[in-house]
Design a protein around this motif. Structure first.
Motif, PDB file in Angstrom:
ATOM      1  N   ASP A  97      35.330  44.101  50.326  1.00 11.54           N
ATOM      2  CA  ASP A  97      34.009  44.289  49.715  1.00 11.54           C
ATOM      3  C   ASP A  97      34.148  44.368  48.193  1.00 11.54           C
ATOM      4  O   ASP A  97      33.312  43.825  47.451  1.00 11.54           O
ATOM      5  CB  ASP A  97      33.319  45.528  50.281  1.00 11.54           C
ATOM      6  N   PHE A  98      35.207  45.019  47.711  1.00 13.96           N
ATOM      7  CA  PHE A  98      35.500  45.035  46.270  1.00 13.96           C
ATOM      8  C   PHE A  98      35.823  43.628  45.781  1.00 13.96           C
ATOM      9  O   PHE A  98      35.331  43.189  44.735  1.00 13.96           O
ATOM     10  CB  PHE A  98      36.697  45.957  45.993  1.00 13.96           C
ATOM     11  N   HIS A  99      36.668  42.922  46.532  1.00 15.26           N
ATOM     12  CA  HIS A  99      37.082  41.582  46.124  1.00 15.26           C
ATOM     13  C   HIS A  99      35.876  40.660  45.952  1.00 15.26           C
ATOM     14  O   HIS A  99      35.770  39.909  44.980  1.00 15.26           O
ATOM     15  CB  HIS A  99      38.039  40.982  47.165  1.00 15.26           C
ATOM     16  N   MET A 100      34.965  40.686  46.948  1.00 17.31           N
ATOM     17  CA  MET A 100      33.780  39.820  46.888  1.00 17.31           C
ATOM     18  C   MET A 100      32.886  40.180  45.710  1.00 17.31           C
ATOM     19  O   MET A 100      32.379  39.293  45.002  1.00 17.31           O
ATOM     20  CB  MET A 100      32.990  39.921  48.188  1.00 17.31           C
ATOM     21  N   THR A 101      32.670  41.469  45.496  1.00 16.25           N
ATOM     22  CA  THR A 101      31.793  41.913  44.413  1.00 16.25           C
ATOM     23  C   THR A 101      32.347  41.496  43.059  1.00 16.25           C
ATOM     24  O   THR A 101      31.604  41.026  42.184  1.00 16.25           O
ATOM     25  CB  THR A 101      31.621  43.438  44.462  1.00 16.25           C
ATOM     26  N   ILE A 102      33.651  41.650  42.889  1.00 18.07           N
ATOM     27  CA  ILE A 102      34.282  41.232  41.631  1.00 18.07           C
ATOM     28  C   ILE A 102      34.125  39.735  41.425  1.00 18.07           C
ATOM     29  O   ILE A 102      33.808  39.265  40.317  1.00 18.07           O
ATOM     30  CB  ILE A 102      35.759  41.660  41.607  1.00 18.07           C
ATOM     31  N   ALA A 103      34.312  38.955  42.481  1.00 21.46           N
ATOM     32  CA  ALA A 103      34.156  37.502  42.369  1.00 21.46           C
ATOM     33  C   ALA A 103      32.736  37.126  41.974  1.00 21.46           C
ATOM     34  O   ALA A 103      32.521  36.245  41.130  1.00 21.46           O
ATOM     35  CB  ALA A 103      34.549  36.833  43.678  1.00 21.46           C
ATOM     36  N   LEU A 104      31.747  37.786  42.577  1.00 19.07           N
ATOM     37  CA  LEU A 104      30.356  37.513  42.213  1.00 19.07           C
ATOM     38  C   LEU A 104      30.092  37.894  40.757  1.00 19.07           C
ATOM     39  O   LEU A 104      29.407  37.169  40.025  1.00 19.07           O
ATOM     40  CB  LEU A 104      29.412  38.274  43.140  1.00 19.07           C
ATOM     41  N   GLY A 105      30.656  39.040  40.338  1.00 23.76           N
ATOM     42  CA  GLY A 105      30.492  39.444  38.953  1.00 23.76           C
ATOM     43  C   GLY A 105      31.133  38.472  37.981  1.00 23.76           C
ATOM     44  O   GLY A 105      30.574  38.170  36.916  1.00 23.76           O
ATOM     45  N   LEU A 106      32.301  37.962  38.341  1.00 28.23           N
ATOM     46  CA  LEU A 106      32.965  36.971  37.490  1.00 28.23           C
ATOM     47  C   LEU A 106      32.162  35.681  37.415  1.00 28.23           C
ATOM     48  O   LEU A 106      32.019  35.081  36.341  1.00 28.23           O
ATOM     49  CB  LEU A 106      34.367  36.683  38.039  1.00 28.23           C
ATOM     50  N   LEU A 107      31.643  35.265  38.546  1.00 26.75           N
ATOM     51  CA  LEU A 107      30.831  34.046  38.562  1.00 26.75           C
ATOM     52  C   LEU A 107      29.616  34.202  37.662  1.00 26.75           C
ATOM     53  O   LEU A 107      29.281  33.290  36.882  1.00 26.75           O
ATOM     54  CB  LEU A 107      30.399  33.732  39.992  1.00 26.75           C
ATOM     55  N   GLU A 108      28.957  35.360  37.735  1.00 23.54           N
ATOM     56  CA  GLU A 108      27.792  35.597  36.877  1.00 23.54           C
ATOM     57  C   GLU A 108      28.174  35.491  35.399  1.00 23.54           C
ATOM     58  O   GLU A 108      27.433  34.919  34.584  1.00 23.54           O
ATOM     59  CB  GLU A 108      27.202  36.972  37.171  1.00 23.54           C
ATOM     60  N   GLN A 109      29.332  36.039  35.054  1.00 21.92           N
ATOM     61  CA  GLN A 109      29.787  35.954  33.667  1.00 21.92           C
ATOM     62  C   GLN A 109      30.091  34.517  33.246  1.00 21.92           C
ATOM     63  O   GLN A 109      29.766  34.104  32.129  1.00 21.92           O
ATOM     64  CB  GLN A 109      31.041  36.822  33.497  1.00 21.92           C
ATOM     65  N   MET A 110      30.671  33.748  34.152  1.00 23.18           N
ATOM     66  CA  MET A 110      31.131  32.404  33.790  1.00 23.18           C
ATOM     67  C   MET A 110      29.996  31.383  33.714  1.00 23.18           C
ATOM     68  O   MET A 110      30.161  30.321  33.111  1.00 23.18           O
ATOM     69  CB  MET A 110      32.206  31.936  34.763  1.00 23.18           C
ATOM     70  N   ILE A 111      28.854  31.656  34.318  1.00 25.36           N
ATOM     71  CA  ILE A 111      27.739  30.696  34.231  1.00 25.36           C
ATOM     72  C   ILE A 111      26.883  30.936  32.991  1.00 25.36           C
ATOM     73  O   ILE A 111      25.955  30.167  32.713  1.00 25.36           O
ATOM     74  CB  ILE A 111      26.849  30.729  35.490  1.00 25.36           C
ATOM     75  N   ALA A 112      27.184  31.994  32.242  1.00 21.44           N
ATOM     76  CA  ALA A 112      26.413  32.266  31.034  1.00 21.44           C
ATOM     77  C   ALA A 112      26.570  31.144  30.019  1.00 21.44           C
ATOM     78  O   ALA A 112      25.646  30.851  29.238  1.00 21.44           O
ATOM     79  CB  ALA A 112      26.847  33.597  30.420  1.00 21.44           C
ATOM     80  N   LYS A 113      27.731  30.506  30.027  1.00 23.58           N
ATOM     81  CA  LYS A 113      27.984  29.382  29.118  1.00 23.58           C
ATOM     82  C   LYS A 113      28.896  28.399  29.828  1.00 23.58           C
ATOM     83  O   LYS A 113      29.910  28.798  30.397  1.00 23.58           O
ATOM     84  CB  LYS A 113      28.639  29.871  27.821  1.00 23.58           C
ATOM     85  N   GLN A 114      28.552  27.125  29.803  1.00 25.90           N
ATOM     86  CA  GLN A 114      29.366  26.128  30.505  1.00 25.90           C
ATOM     87  C   GLN A 114      30.777  26.104  29.932  1.00 25.90           C
ATOM     88  O   GLN A 114      30.974  25.964  28.722  1.00 25.90           O
ATOM     89  CB  GLN A 114      28.731  24.742  30.391  1.00 25.90           C
ATOM     90  N   PRO A 115      31.780  26.262  30.796  1.00 21.04           N
ATOM     91  CA  PRO A 115      33.167  26.291  30.310  1.00 21.04           C
ATOM     92  C   PRO A 115      33.660  24.895  29.938  1.00 21.04           C
ATOM     93  O   PRO A 115      33.062  23.877  30.324  1.00 21.04           O
ATOM     94  CB  PRO A 115      33.937  26.852  31.507  1.00 21.04           C
TER      95      PRO A 115
END
Length: 376
Positions: A97-115
């Motif tokens: 549950d921690f792993h999934m939440t962290i992944a979702l949080g990272l995804l949210e951060q990474m879509i803020a600006k196209q890499p």
């Protein structure tokens, strides 16, 4: 903005076993739909209960992968939390549950600006029981999205929040399930000469197999052979016709695993021959290969985090626990590391309750790391 703690608690309430993560899949898909509504460079692909999210970079010369597992365990939760599991005999006792939440949080951060480079987020089923990473790879689920580098983490109870630990070699052992059945001839306890006792043969095997590690494995490398279950016979005055043993092999390299598997098989066959019995041997390693970090990428990751003042990086020895990320790292170079969550209860314990402060800590620092990797 994603509420990380609420997300973790919602996921904690719906743990499901491998390839049965239907509610988890639906929750993740709903969350992803909300996150990616206005993201023009994101694509989503599913395979069974697994999910892949691909962010196309502005240049896209390579793809950086982040993996999380999504399944739970067949454990009755004993935490007493207000958000404890609502599924009978199921619990997120390994921190997924921690792993999934962290992944979702990272995804949210990474879509803020196209890499600059592409990013892949893998939400992988069945880590605990069926090696879901191997299943997805062999099914062709990645297609042309297979990353050039793969990263992932695992929570670790005995480390403090703010600590991460890994190494430049093997982090987790490869594991191999062992099933052995000796088949003799049953009979009356008073007439042993008319029977062929499988229980005695199995007992000899249990003692002799101990020499596999002590006399075949380099003590510097290490390996484990453990048989945790043996079943033979039905009552005190009947000679057992069959004896069944169930165990595990663990080793830090795949070459060592294959050697130990070979020797266990030879010992079992030798015992069966000496007692005049038949033997059935099943060695099932599947996708649980050693988690072997790429030395260069691990060095880069450790050096990156060592430069941050609020992260303590630890160079740790390998553990004999298994993880199916090893299969993906046998196909794609990458790194797995421990994330401190500071709880007195070990993984797979019904009272495991990691500190939630580790989630925003991980998202903040790992997002910067991914931005760094995606911009190189």
């Amino acid at each position: 903005m994603l509420d990380l703690i609420a997300t973790r608690r919602a996921l904690h309430q719906i743990p499901e076993l491998g390839m049965e993560e239907f509610k988890t899949h639906a929750f993740l898909m709903e969350t992803l739909d909300a996150l990616l509504t206005d993201c023009s460079f994101a694509q989503v692909r599913t395979w069974e209960t697994g999910i892949l999210v691909y962010l196309t970079g502005t240049e896209g010369e390579k793809t950086i992968g982040w993996r999380t597992d999504i399944d739970g365990l067949p454990i009755v939760e004993e935490t007493g939390l207000d958000f404890a599991s609502t599924h009978a005999d199921r619990m997120h006792a390994c921190g997924h549950d921690f792993h999934m939440t962290i992944a979702l949080g990272l995804l949210e951060q990474m879509i803020a600006k196209q890499p600059r480079h592409n990013l892949l987020f893998l939400f992988q089923p069945a880590e605990e029981n069926l090696a879901g990473g191997m299943l997805m790879y062999e099914a062709g689920a990645f297609g042309d999205w297979l990353p050039d580098e793969f990263y992932g983490l695992h929570v670790r109870p005995d480390l403090k929040v703010g600590q991460i630990a890994t190494n430049r070699g093997t982090l987790f052992a490869g594991t191999c399930e062992v099933k052995i059945r000796f088949i003799g001839r049953g009979g009356h306890a008073a007439f042993p000469h008319t029977a062929n006792d499988a229980l005695v043969a199995a007992s000899y095997f249990i003692t002799q197999v101990q020499s596999v590690v002590s006399r075949n494995v380099d003590p510097i490398e290490g390996a484990v052979v453990t048989f945790g279950s043996m079943h033979a016979g039905t009552t005190n005055n009947v000679i057992a016709e069959t004896a069944f043993l169930h165990g595990t092999i663990r080793s830090l390299t795949q070459d060592m695993s294959l050697l130990v598997q070979k020797r266990v098989r030879e010992v079992a066959q030798g015992i069966a021959a000496s007692f005049g019995l038949e033997v059935e041997i099943e060695l099932n390693q599947g996708g649980y290969l050693p988690v072997e970090n790429n030395p260069q990428l691990a060095d880069e990751l450790m050096t990156y985090f060592e430069a941050l003042p609020d992260v303590e990086v630890m160079d740790c020895p390998p553990a004999m626990t298994g993880e199916d990320f090893g299969y993906l790292l046998s196909k794609v170079p990458g790194v797995m590391f421990w994330l401190g969550v500071d709880t007195p209860y070990p993984l797979h314990n019904p009272r495991l309750n990691p500190k939630e402060e580790a989630i925003p800590f991980a998202v903040e620092h790992l997002a910067e790391f991914l931005r760094h990797k995606a911009a190189e």
